[in-house]
Design a protein around this motif. Structure first.
Motif, PDB file in Angstrom:
ATOM      1  N   PRO A 198     -50.077  63.034  50.143  1.00 44.63           N
ATOM      2  CA  PRO A 198     -50.970  64.184  50.313  1.00 44.63           C
ATOM      3  C   PRO A 198     -52.333  63.921  49.683  1.00 44.63           C
ATOM      4  CG  PRO A 198     -49.357  64.618  48.601  1.00 44.63           C
ATOM      5  CD  PRO A 198     -48.972  63.316  49.216  1.00 44.63           C
ATOM      6  N   SER A 199     -53.343  64.589  50.188  1.00 45.68           N
ATOM      7  CA  SER A 199     -54.700  64.463  49.667  1.00 45.68           C
ATOM      8  C   SER A 199     -54.934  65.470  48.551  1.00 45.68           C
ATOM      9  CB  SER A 199     -55.718  64.702  50.784  1.00 45.68           C
ATOM     10  OG  SER A 199     -57.021  64.840  50.263  1.00 45.68           O
TER      11      SER A 199
ATOM     12  N   PHE B  63     -61.821  68.425  40.210  1.00 44.76           N
ATOM     13  CA  PHE B  63     -61.298  69.274  41.275  1.00 44.76           C
ATOM     14  C   PHE B  63     -60.646  70.533  40.707  1.00 44.76           C
ATOM     15  CE2 PHE B  63     -62.257  65.724  43.810  1.00 44.76           C
ATOM     16  CZ  PHE B  63     -62.145  66.077  45.149  1.00 44.76           C
ATOM     17  N   HIS B  64     -60.031  70.400  39.533  1.00 41.19           N
ATOM     18  CA  HIS B  64     -59.454  71.592  38.896  1.00 41.19           C
ATOM     19  C   HIS B  64     -60.554  72.591  38.559  1.00 41.19           C
ATOM     20  CE1 HIS B  64     -57.989  73.982  35.421  1.00 41.19           C
ATOM     21  NE2 HIS B  64     -56.827  73.932  36.067  1.00 41.19           N
TER      22      HIS B  64
ATOM     23  N   PHE C 108     -58.896  59.363  48.427  1.00 39.39           N
ATOM     24  CA  PHE C 108     -58.782  60.821  48.388  1.00 39.39           C
ATOM     25  C   PHE C 108     -58.279  61.429  49.687  1.00 39.39           C
ATOM     26  CE2 PHE C 108     -63.270  59.938  49.472  1.00 39.39           C
ATOM     27  CZ  PHE C 108     -63.395  60.634  50.657  1.00 39.39           C
ATOM     28  N   THR C 109     -58.194  60.660  50.761  1.00 39.89           N
ATOM     29  CA  THR C 109     -57.704  61.224  52.028  1.00 39.89           C
ATOM     30  C   THR C 109     -56.193  61.180  52.136  1.00 39.89           C
ATOM     31  OG1 THR C 109     -57.912  59.086  53.152  1.00 39.89           O
ATOM     32  CG2 THR C 109     -59.819  60.569  53.229  1.00 39.89           C
TER      33      THR C 109
ATOM     34  N   GLY D 262     -55.279  70.747  47.472  1.00 35.65           N
ATOM     35  CA  GLY D 262     -55.112  71.705  46.387  1.00 35.65           C
ATOM     36  C   GLY D 262     -56.256  72.672  46.225  1.00 35.65           C
ATOM     37  N   LEU D 263     -57.346  72.485  46.966  1.00 42.02           N
ATOM     38  CA  LEU D 263     -58.485  73.406  46.863  1.00 42.02           C
ATOM     39  C   LEU D 263     -58.212  74.668  47.671  1.00 42.02           C
ATOM     40  CD1 LEU D 263     -61.513  70.954  47.234  1.00 42.02           C
ATOM     41  CD2 LEU D 263     -60.655  72.005  45.132  1.00 42.02           C
ATOM     42  N   PRO D 264     -58.486  75.833  47.098  1.00 47.47           N
ATOM     43  CA  PRO D 264     -58.282  77.080  47.857  1.00 47.47           C
ATOM     44  C   PRO D 264     -59.086  77.121  49.151  1.00 47.47           C
ATOM     45  CG  PRO D 264     -58.592  77.552  45.530  1.00 47.47           C
ATOM     46  CD  PRO D 264     -58.877  76.094  45.704  1.00 47.47           C
TER      47      PRO D 264
END
Length: 657
Positions: free
Chosen positions: A195-196, A64-65, A105-106, A200-202
């Motif tokens: 939190p999911s 994800f990073h 992940f949710t 953190g994804l833009p």
């Protein structure tokens, strides 16, 4: 480019504790018939087992990073068509997993919590005394004494869509918890555990959580329903101490009836074309030993409506047929707005009737209301919100687990080996994209085929010499050519014996199916051949079904035309068709002297299964018929439009809905 994230657990060995987790990225820019293939799937990571990871985010973070960095900085891509380099900012459109896997992940509590919906629609479950689980019952049980879930009855048709604003509000409440006790209370009251990682994804700013969390029709409509309905019908489902299996009037698949039903399911195999994938096996022998999702799909939505007719009590059978009709509608390639509305209507009716028929407002039967029943209600609205539900399910993930697991060569260290196989697949895919000439492609067209236009091909076997035909076949051929030549203004001698033709055995359709013919298929043992000579065709602007005798070329008014001789089936039994909510198209083959017809080969649109079944006509009278079943993934004919739809008449009387 648009991506979908998919996560699932996998057991690498059948008789050894070898669980692990795998996630992949699916490129949604590709068409649906390509994105699931091995060379287009992008393995993300293999998370070793055999125990579940305590912190899944720590394993997801590197991938994800990387995606987040590409979303911010862009990915430089060379476009081979325009020979230019452009910058792409990948967009994560959806995330898919089964129910237990999605909690990783949710940030939701899962299907046992008070707020059990994986789409966060706000539904509160109802608590059953003595168990730490909430159930998705919409109707309040009689004498319900629990505080949680004591809300009034709800309508299945009025469920809400995902609520991003409510999610954000509740997440802040959870994060501000002052201690463990307060956290546990807020966790129950909000349905959130944290939190999911997707926050953190833009790109999350454009697709607010939980809008990107897709349902999973593969597990819900197949595997999960198989674990619910079959045990109920067999009387083996968990029965509360205050309840009695003897009172379950729906438990009819017991003893010899169960064995006979399983044998009837297995007997359908020879009538299913090879393009129908995995045929369902004998339920009485195989249901507890790894019945596959595709087998459940072919059973529930293919053969079960007809095979359960006369076995399940009428009310339960009709309730099941509503489910089948809704799911069939939602699996079309092209879905009209009216079809989605119909699916929503009948899915809601199925859910409400299921509670009335099976649960009967009894607290001791609340455990009948599995989470999959609630998930079904969201399928029509999810079709509108995210697109066809099959495209955001975990079918691709399951396929990836299959071919990655099959490549393991080192049993002493399977997790590391599996990770290396995933890495090698990424490297191989990149190499083939840069040098596509390295890929070995099978020939699309056989060397001995003949293209007849519009994606159709005649395939061998083929007769060497033309000859006349006698009997009803010869009469049908002669009448057709006389009629066509006369319509074109040509005279035909009265003593003309008929056309001399060369027969072809097979026809390849534009959808990839290969339709056979009775000429060659009947020469083989029926136990070893899966029949592919039953077809759907358009005749006089009406959908018909027929058995193909053979294919041939005909010369009419100087023009060579590709033709087929077929034996038509009758129109369906209207009473059974209506009673089954348009799921059982029951027909009989017409007599050869009236049913043989010459049609254009291009009028054939699909191969179908025509399976024998028995229809009870009353007074100890039974009739042998065939029910037609068209496989998912094709452009399913909406047969309810071919006859008068009784619900349309009812709506007109009531002034519509």
């Amino acid at each position: 480019m648009t991506l979908m994230f998919s996560l699932d657990g996998a057991q690498l060995y059948q008789d050894k504790k070898s669980d692990c987790w795998i996630y992949i990225w699916i490129l949604l820019d590709l068409p649906p018939d390509s994105r699931y293939k091995q060379r287009h799937v992008i393995p993300g990571a293999v998370i070793p087992g055999p125990n579940n990871p305590e912190n899944m985010d720590s394993f997801l973070f590197p991938g994800f990073h990387h995606v987040a960095a590409l979303q911010k900085e862009g990915l430089r891509v060379y476009h081979g068509g325009t020979k230019e380099v452009f910058t792409s900012h990948p967009f994560v459109f959806a995330a898919a997993a089964d129910g237990p896997g999605s909690t990783h992940f949710t940030g939701f509590v899962g299907h046992q919590g008070l707020f059990l919906c994986r789409l966060y629609c706000g539904l509160q479950g109802r608590h059953k005394p003595g168990v730490s689980t909430y159930y998705c019952a919409l109707l309040k049980p009689d004498d319900y004494q629990q505080t949680a879930g004591a809300h009034p009855d709800l309508k299945a048709s009025s469920l809400r869509k995902p609520q991003p604003l409510e999610y954000q509000k509740n997440l802040i409440k959870l994060i501000q918890s002052t201690g463990k006790t307060n956290y546990n209370k807020n966790r129950r009251d909000t349905g959130l555990s944290g939190p999911s990682i997707f926050s953190g994804l833009p790109s999350n700013r454009r697709l607010a959580i939980p809008n990107g969390f897709a349902g999973d029709v593969m597990h819900v409509a197949n595997l999960n329903l198989g674990d619910l309905l079959i045990p109920l019908w067999r009387g083996t489902f968990q029965c509360d101490a205050k309840d009695s299996v003897r009172s379950w009037d729906w438990a009819v698949l017991t003893g010899e009836a169960w064995k006979n039903h399983g044998a009837a399911v297995a007997a359908c195999r020879q009538y299913m074309p090879g393009s129908y994938d995995r045929p369902p096996r004998d339920l009485s022998e195989k249901v507890s030993s790894g019945y596959k999702a595709k087998e459940w799909q072919n059973y529930f939505y293919g053969v079960a409506p007809a095979l359960l007719y006369g076995i399940l009590p009428s009310a339960y059978w009709k309730n099941f047929c509503k489910l089948v009709y809704s799911v069939r509608l939602l699996h079309q390639r092209s879905i009209l707005q009216k079809h989605v509305q119909d699916a929503h209507k009948y899915m809601a009716e199925f859910h409400e009737e299921f509670e009335i028929l099976y649960v009967q407002r009894r607290v001791d039967r609340l455990h009948f209301m599995r989470p999959c029943l609630h998930a079904l209600l969201h399928m029509p609205s999810e079709t509108v919100r995210l697109g066809p539900i099959t495209l955001t399910s975990t079918w691709t993930m399951e396929r990836a687990i299959g071919y990655l697991g099959a490549q393991i060569k080192q049993p002493s260290n399977p997790y590391h080996n599996l990770s290396e196989r995933g890495l090698r697949q990424c490297q191989q895919n990149a190499l083939l994209l840069e040098y596509p000439e390295l890929e070995r492609k099978k020939p699309v067209v056989s060397a001995y085929s003949e293209a007849i236009g519009d994606g159709y091909l005649f395939l061998r076997a083929r007769e060497r010499t033309p000859h006349l035909h006698a009997g009803d076949i010869g009469q049908a051929l002669r009448q057709y050519f006389i009629q066509q030549e006369t319509s074109a203004g040509n005279e035909v001698p009265t003593n003309w014996a008929g056309p001399r033709i060369v027969r072809w055995a097979r026809l390849q359709l534009p959808n990839g199916q290969i339709a056979r013919s009775a000429w060659k298929e009947t020469m083989k043992s029926s136990d070893k051949v899966r029949s592919a000579r039953m077809v759907k065709l358009v005749l006089d602007e009406q959908t018909e079904f027929a058995e193909v005798m053979f294919y041939f070329y005909g010369k009419i008014d100087g023009e060579i035309l590709p033709l087929a001789l077929v034996l038509l089936f009758s129109r369906p039994d209207e009473d059974l068709f209506r009673d089954s909510y348009w799921t059982v198209w029951s027909v009989k083959p017409l007599a050869s002297n009236i049913g043989l017809r010459v049609v254009s080969a291009k009028a054939i649109t699909a191969c179908v299964a025509a399976v024998p079944h028995t229809v009870n006509k009353g007074k100890d009278t039974e009739e042998q018929r065939y029910f037609i079943w068209e496989q998912f993934g094709m452009d399913i004919a909406l047969w309810s439009e071919a006859l008068v739809n009784p619900l349309d008449d009812a709506d007109q009387e009531d002034g519509g809905e």
